[in-house]
Write an enzyme that holds these catalytic residues in place. Structure first.
Site, PDB file in Angstrom:
ATOM      1  N   GLU A   7       0.814  -1.217   0.000  1.00 13.37           N
ATOM      2  CA  GLU A   7       0.000   0.000   0.000  1.00 13.37           C
ATOM      3  C   GLU A   7       0.845   1.262   0.000  1.00 13.37           C
ATOM      4  OE1 GLU A   7      -3.658   1.739   2.706  1.00 13.37           O
ATOM      5  OE2 GLU A   7      -3.540  -0.400   2.280  1.00 13.37           O
ATOM      6  N   ASP A 103      -2.710  -3.179   2.976  1.00 11.69           N
ATOM      7  CA  ASP A 103      -3.129  -3.380   4.363  1.00 11.69           C
ATOM      8  C   ASP A 103      -4.248  -4.408   4.438  1.00 11.69           C
ATOM      9  OD1 ASP A 103      -1.270  -1.587   5.184  1.00 11.69           O
ATOM     10  OD2 ASP A 103      -2.679  -0.042   5.848  1.00 11.69           O
ATOM     11  N   TYR A 301      -0.842  -4.139  13.702  1.00 12.71           N
ATOM     12  CA  TYR A 301      -1.747  -3.423  12.810  1.00 12.71           C
ATOM     13  C   TYR A 301      -2.718  -2.528  13.590  1.00 12.71           C
ATOM     14  CZ  TYR A 301      -5.008  -2.694   8.926  1.00 12.71           C
ATOM     15  OH  TYR A 301      -5.800  -2.133   7.953  1.00 12.71           O
TER      16      TYR A 301
END
Length: 628
Positions: A7, A103, A301
Site C-alpha cells: 500500500e 493493508d 496493525y
C-alpha cells in the site's frame, strides 16, 4: 516471478528486505524471484458525475438523482506515474502471478483490486494477510499466502461502502445545496456525526441551571451531607433543627471491597480515546502516530476493532510481556495472567494493538515525541491487561439527625494490582483515590478513612456524636459537557446501539479506521471548530454546521440508521446479504429524499439572504419520512 503490491513505499521496502528483493529500480524493487512495488494510497477513484454526462458539470435539482450504471473509475491525477509503473509490471511477461500485500482490511482490499481491474490484469493473485510488520510475521505470511478469492466478499463490502458514500454524498450535497443556495456537504457518516455535535450544543445552550441546597455538618471531624432541597428555606429549617437537637446517631458504617479488573487491550478507538484524554491528541494524530509505529515494526496493525489476541498467542505474549517489563526498567516480578487477553472468537480480521519484540532494541530518543507517547500507552496497556486485579475499598458512613439522613463516602486503592505497572510506564503520580466528599472544607475536616484509621470506635454503628457546624451549601445543576474527541469517539462507537440487537457484532457510526477522517473533514470544511486549551479541546458546531442539521431530514442525520448500514456492510463481507440488496436500499433512500422532501420555512434566517434563492416547494405525496 511474483509481483508484490504493497500500500505504501515504506511497507514495500520492509517486505522487500525480508524476501530478498533488494535491487532498487524506478518505482519498485526486485530480486530473489520477486518484484515489490507499491500504491500511494488510492491510485484509482470513482469518476465524477460529469464523466457520465456533461450536464452534470452544473448542479441542478432536475438532474437528480444521479445513479451511474455501471460505475466508472479513473486514475488519480497525482499518482498517474506510479499507476503506470504498476500497470507495466503487471504486463511483464516474466510475471506469472501477483501477491496482494496492501493493508489487511477493507480499504486495503479496495486499493489493490481497483488497480488490478483498472490495469486489466487477469493474472492470478494471492493474499498476504498479516497483523505485524515484524520480520518473523512477514516471513510466516509469505509462507502462508491465501487465495485471493477468499477475500472477494471483503472487496464487495468495500465497493458498497465506497459507492454508497459517493451516492449519498453527490446526490444529497447537490440536492440541499441547490435547494438552499449554499454549498452544504452531506455525508453518510459525517452528517449523523455532525448531528450529535449540534444536538449536544443545543442541549447546552437550552439548559437552564436550577439552584439546589444541601446541609453539611461535622460528625467526628467528618463532613456529612444531606439530600438536596429545592428551596433555601427548607435547608435553613433543617439547620435550625440540627442546632436544637445537637446530636446525631450513626446508623451505618459499611466497608466494602470491590475488584477493579485489569483493562482490555487497545483497539484503535479505545487507543484514540485515551490518547486524547491523556495527551490531547486528535483521533487523526493518534492514527498517524500508530501507523508510523506499525511501519517501523514497533506495534501491530492499528486499524483493528478487536481488544483480544488469538488463543495461540499465549506463549509469545508472555515472552513479550517480560521483554517490555525489562525495557521499561520495572524491577518487580510480575505474575502474567495471559489468558485474560486470549479469545479467538472475539478476533475478526486483526487482533488488538500490542507492541512488538522490536521495541526491546529500540532507542526511544530516535522516535518523535508523539510516537513515544503512543508506544508508552500501548505497552502500558499490554502489561496492565495481563496484570492482577486491583482492589478498591469503599467506606460509607450514614448518620441520622433531625429526621434526615446524612452521608459521607471515602474510597482507597487498597491493592494496586495492574495500576502499579501502568503508573510506572506512564509516569503517573499517585492520585488521590478518595471521593468528592473527602475534599477538605477546612484544616479541621477529615475523610471517613482517616477517622477509621485513627480510631475506628468513633464511627461504630449506634453511637451518638455531637452534630457540629451545620450550614447551608448552595449549588447549581450543570449541563452536559461539549464533546471532546474522546467522548465523541465513544458516542460514534455506541450510536444506534439501543435500536440494534445485542448479538450485532459491530455497532456505531463508521469504523475504527474511518472515524478519525470523519472528524477531520467536519473541521476542515468548517462545520465544526476545535475550541479550548492545548490538552482539552472541545468540538463545537459552527453556524454553518448548525444550519445544515436544522434543514436536514431525520433519516439523513439518524445515527441509528447509519449504524445499521455499517452492520449491513459487515453482513455483505460475511456473505449474509447480497451487495445488490444493500445498494438498492441506498438508491431507494435517495430517490425518496428527492421526491418528497419539503424545504424548511424561514430558511433565510439560517443562511445569508444574499446567497439564498427561493425554490418552489415539492408537491406533497403523502406522509413521508423526509417531510418536515
Amino acid at each position: 516471478m511474483k509481483l508484490v503490491i504493497a500500500e505504501k513505499p515504506s511497507v514495500a521496502q520492509s517486505l522487500a528486505k525480508v524476501i530478498g528483493a533488494t535491487d532498487k529500480k524506478d518505482g519498485y524493487l526486485e530480486g530473489n524471484g520477486y518484484i515489490v512495488s507499491w500504491c500511494v494510497g488510492h491510485l484509482i477513484e470513482l469518476a465524477g458525475p460529469e464523466h457520465y454526462d456533461e450536464r452534470y458539470s452544473k448542479w441542478r435539482k432536475e438532474d437528480l438523482p444521479i445513479f451511474p450504471a455501471p460505475f466508472s473509475y479513473q486514475v488519480t491525477g497525482s499518482t498517474k506515474k506510479q499507476y503506470q509503473v504498476l500497470k507495466e509490471l503487471m504486463k511483464r511477461s516474466d510475471v506469472d502471478g501477483l501477491i496482494e500485500a496492501t493493508d489487511a482490511g477493507r480499504e486495503g482490499e479496495l486499493i489493490f483490486r481497483l488497480v488490478y481491474h483498472q490495469a486489466g490484469c487477469k493474472k492470478p493473485f494471492e493474499r498476504l494477510w498479516i497483523s505485524s510488520m515484524e520480520d518473523k510475521a512477514i516471513r510466516e505470511g509469505f509462507e502462508n499466502l491465501r487465495p485471493g478469492a477468499d477475500y472477494d466478499a471483503l472487496y464487495e463490502a468495500a465497493l458498497c461502502r465506497e459507492r454508497a458514500d459517493w451516492l449519498v454524498g453527490i446526490n444529497a450535497t447537490r440536492f440541499f445545496s441547490t435547494v438552499y443556495g449554499q454549498t452544504l456537504n452531506v455525508g453518510r457518516v459525517m452528517t449523523p456525526t455532525l448531528a450529535m455535535i449540534v444536538e449536544r450544543e443545543a442541549e447546552i445552550k437550552g439548559f437552564k441551571p436550577e439552584n439546589f441546597y444541601t446541609v453539611q455538618m461535622m460528625i467526628a471531624s467528618v463532613p456529612v451531607m444531606s439530600k438536596r432541597f429545592q428551596t433555601k428555606e427548607e435547608a435553613e429549617e433543617l439547620v435550625g433543627k440540627i442546632q436544637t437537637e445537637d446530636k446525631a446517631r450513626i446508623i451505618k458504617m459499611e466497608t466494602s471491597v470491590k475488584k477493579d479488573k485489569a483493562p482490555l487491550l487497545y483497539d484503535l478507538t479505545s487507543l484514540q480515546r485515551d490518547a486524547n484524554k491523556c495527551y490531547g491528541f486528535t483521533a487523526q494524530q493518534t492514527l498517524d502516530y500508530t501507523q508510523s509505529l506499525y511501519e517501523k515494526k514497533l506495534v501491530t496493525y492499528p486499524r483493528t476493532d478487536s481488544r483480544y489476541l488469538t488463543d495461540d498467542m499465549g506463549d509469545s505474549t508472555t515472552d513479550l510481556c517480560h521483554l517490555m517489563r525489562e525495557k521499561y526498567g520495572y524491577t518487580r516480578q510480575i505474575v502474567i495472567h495471559v489468558n485474560q487477553v486470549l479469545n479467538s472468537r472475539k478476533v475478526s480480521d486483526h487482533h488488538a494493538i500490542i507492541p512488538t519484540v522490536n521495541v526491546a532494541e529500540t532507542d526511544y530518543s530516535e522516535l518523535p515525541s508523539g510516537e513515544q507517547k503512543i508506544l508508552g500507552l500501548v505497552t502500558a496497556r499490554l502489561l496492565s491487561s495481563v496484570g492482577e486485579d486491583a482492589e478498591i475499598t469503599e467506606y460509607t458512613l450514614e448518620v441520622a439527625c433531625a429526621g434526615e439522613i446524612f452521608k459521607a463516602k471515602s474510597k482507597s486503592l487498597t491493592k494496586s494490582g495492574w495500576h502499579q505497572i501502568e503508573d510506572w510506564i506512564l509516569g503517573k503520580k499517585q492520585e488521590d483515590e478518595e471521593g468528592d466528599s473527602d475534599k477538605k472544607e477546612d484544616g479541621g475536616s477529615h475523610s471517613v478513612l482517616e477517622i477509621l484509621e485513627a480510631d475506628a470506635s468513633l464511627l461504630e454503628e449506634g453511637r451518638e456524636l455531637p452534630a457540629r457546624d451545620p450550614k447551608v451549601k448552595e449549588g447549581k445543576t450543570t449541563p452536559k459537557k461539549r464533546f471532546t474527541e474522546d467522548s465523541l469517539l465513544s458516542a460514534m462507537e455506541s450510536a444506534g446501539a439501543k435500536e440494534m440487537p445485542d448479538e450485532v457484532e459491530r455497532k456505531g457510526l463508521g469504523t475504527p479506521a474511518t472515524r478519525a477522517g470523519v472528524i477531520e473533514k467536519l473541521v476542515r470544511i468548517g462545520f465544526v471548530e476545535r475550541q479550548g486549551n492545548k490538552k482539552t479541546k472541545y468540538l463545537v458546531p459552527s453556524v454553518k454546521g448548525t444550519s445544515l442539521i436544522t434543514v436536514m431530514p431525520e433519516q439523513i442525520q439518524s445515527a441509528s440508521m447509519t449504524a445499521e448500514w455499517e452492520q449491513k456492510l459487515l453482513e455483505v463481507e460475511k456473505q449474509e446479504i447480497a451487495s445488490e440488496d444493500f445498494m438498492a436500499e441506498i438508491k431507494d433512500l435517495i430517490t425518496e429524499l428527492i421526491d418528497t422532501y419539503e424545504p424548511v420555512k424561514g430558511v433565510d434566517k439560517l443562511f445569508p439572504p444574499r446567497q439564498y434563492r427561493q425554490y418552489k416547494k415539492y408537491p406533497k405525496k403523502g406522509t413521508s419520512r423526509w417531510q418536515r
